[in-house]
Design an enzyme around this catalytic site. Sequence first.
Site, PDB file in Angstrom:
ATOM      1  N   GLU A   8       0.820  -1.208   0.000  1.00 29.00           N
ATOM      2  CA  GLU A   8       0.000   0.000   0.000  1.00 29.00           C
ATOM      3  C   GLU A   8       0.857   1.263   0.000  1.00 29.00           C
ATOM      4  O   GLU A   8       0.547   2.236  -0.690  1.00 29.00           O
ATOM      5  CB  GLU A   8      -0.914  -0.014   1.229  1.00 29.00           C
ATOM      6  CG  GLU A   8      -1.829   1.188   1.367  1.00 29.00           C
ATOM      7  CD  GLU A   8      -3.017   1.150   0.432  1.00 29.00           C
ATOM      8  OE1 GLU A   8      -3.827   2.082   0.509  1.00 29.00           O
ATOM      9  OE2 GLU A   8      -3.130   0.204  -0.381  1.00 29.00           O
ATOM     10  N   THR A  66     -12.030   6.547 -13.523  1.00 33.44           N
ATOM     11  CA  THR A  66     -11.001   6.172 -12.541  1.00 33.44           C
ATOM     12  C   THR A  66     -11.317   4.852 -11.851  1.00 33.44           C
ATOM     13  O   THR A  66     -10.471   4.314 -11.145  1.00 33.44           O
ATOM     14  CB  THR A  66     -10.813   7.299 -11.505  1.00 33.44           C
ATOM     15  OG1 THR A  66      -9.569   7.127 -10.833  1.00 33.44           O
ATOM     16  CG2 THR A  66     -11.963   7.321 -10.504  1.00 33.44           C
TER      17      THR A  66
END
Length: 540
Positions: free
Chosen positions: A362, A490
């Site tokens: 992440e 997106t």
Amino acid sequence: MIPRLLVALGLAFLPSGILAGSAQKPNIELPNSAAANKAAVVDIFTKSYEGYRKFAFGHDSLLPLSESFTDDRNGWGASIVDGMSTMAIMGLDDFLEEAVEFSSKIDFSESKTASTVSVFETTIRYLGGLLSAYELTGKKHQALIDRARELGDKLAFAFSRNNVIPFSFLDFSSDRPSIGNSNIAEAGTLALEWETLSKYTGNRTYADLAIKALAHIAELVCFGAPLPKLAAQGIDPRTGAFVGGYVSWGGGSDSYFEYLIKHARLSNTNDNLFVDSWLTAIDSSIKTLLRTSTVGNHVYLADFDSNRRIRHVGSHLACFDGGNWILGGRLLDNQTIVDIGLQLTDACWNTYAGTQTGIGPEGFAFISDDGDFTGGSSPTQAQLDFYKQHGFYITSGAYILRPEVLESNFYAFRATGDQKYLDRAAAAVKSFNEHLATQNGFAGLNNVNNAAGGLRDHTESFWFAEVLKYLYLTFDDPEHIHLDKYVFNTEAHPFEAPAFATTSGKVVPPKPGFVVQSPDAPLPLISPHPMLPSTSRTGQ
């Protein structure tokens, strides 16, 4: 090392409102191995969705380990709506028929969980999913447009205080926005979906609201941006002014930059503002944010904080940047931008290749010639040792099924046809099957560098919408969902892009305007919105 090039010099004589290049390399050939890998992706989707259908159908997200569900996106069935466009692309007709039937009957008048609704997340997942599925299923399911219009009418209350910048959250029970600061990603990532909604309802108000918000941020950059032509991350909907001076291509800013060039392509607008703003942001980023790691020469975009310090940080979210630079560089026929986009993509893939599981974390960080400042603590000895081996170090080791690295890898393949991007996608499929598979679908990881660290009990809807779609399309016939015919939102929902008119090898956009679904059978006006200007039927 990347030289600090003034990209604008290469475009000095190109009218910036004209997109001059093809987004996709012609005549890409796939190796024989692509078919098996494509089938493997379909298998992952099928297993994931069967787990969702068994334990979570009608709810937002599957909890594969506890054989349950969570309604983290207001209880409207996020995984169904978000997954529809992928089902259509993969040809999973049984799933798709069921999903269209379910989505056609969603009641968006109120949230089924907390009354607060995210305007951004609801737009990209639900509104984008409905509209893209409508197009990909031959525009025959009018109910999908009806639900999208109802949702758009509710979301428009984010502008109900005569604000140009939308508030980030709404109370759907009262239609009142939650007063507070927003960010440029949330405020600037509505245009593709809302202008597509205008296209199929004949009502220009949706597009006007979203495009004005995007344009406001682009224009605001000229009046006090923290860095030249680079918008600050925070913004106040009440005043329309920037809040603070943090600049980033990561979360909170990312999709604002993404939508500048994508809106220009989807609309074929002859307004130079959006292409110019994207280009000048690219140029300023090269001169102020672009860095190279001291180990491995990995190219990345650093952050710039409110204290005017460079932060040498990266994130999975920010790894969309390579694909966005590749797409914009191709559209503008600027190889310098494309080449840097490819290097950004390589650096993000390295965060996958460098971990024990072959899956990226992440959050991560780098060290460059100008230091290792990240805004937090200095790297530990263990992190430094990892950095010396891999050219980055991990700051947040989880993987929550994010798509961005594979998204940029997809754009890199469609722009170059290079086999290495297929090999990378195949490696990701192998890693997912080895480390994420459960009896009931696929789950995230607690620590990508420790396979024994356990799984995360949550399958986000973007696993269906983005990760598996980008992987599938990497192995699929490049003529299918061709990048010159579609623009992805997106959330990876493709929207049909208008054709270019070509003259003397240059691509010239047609006159802008919205095309209603059936010009010979006028659509009725939507019900007047009580807090918005009166609407016109069409933008033509």
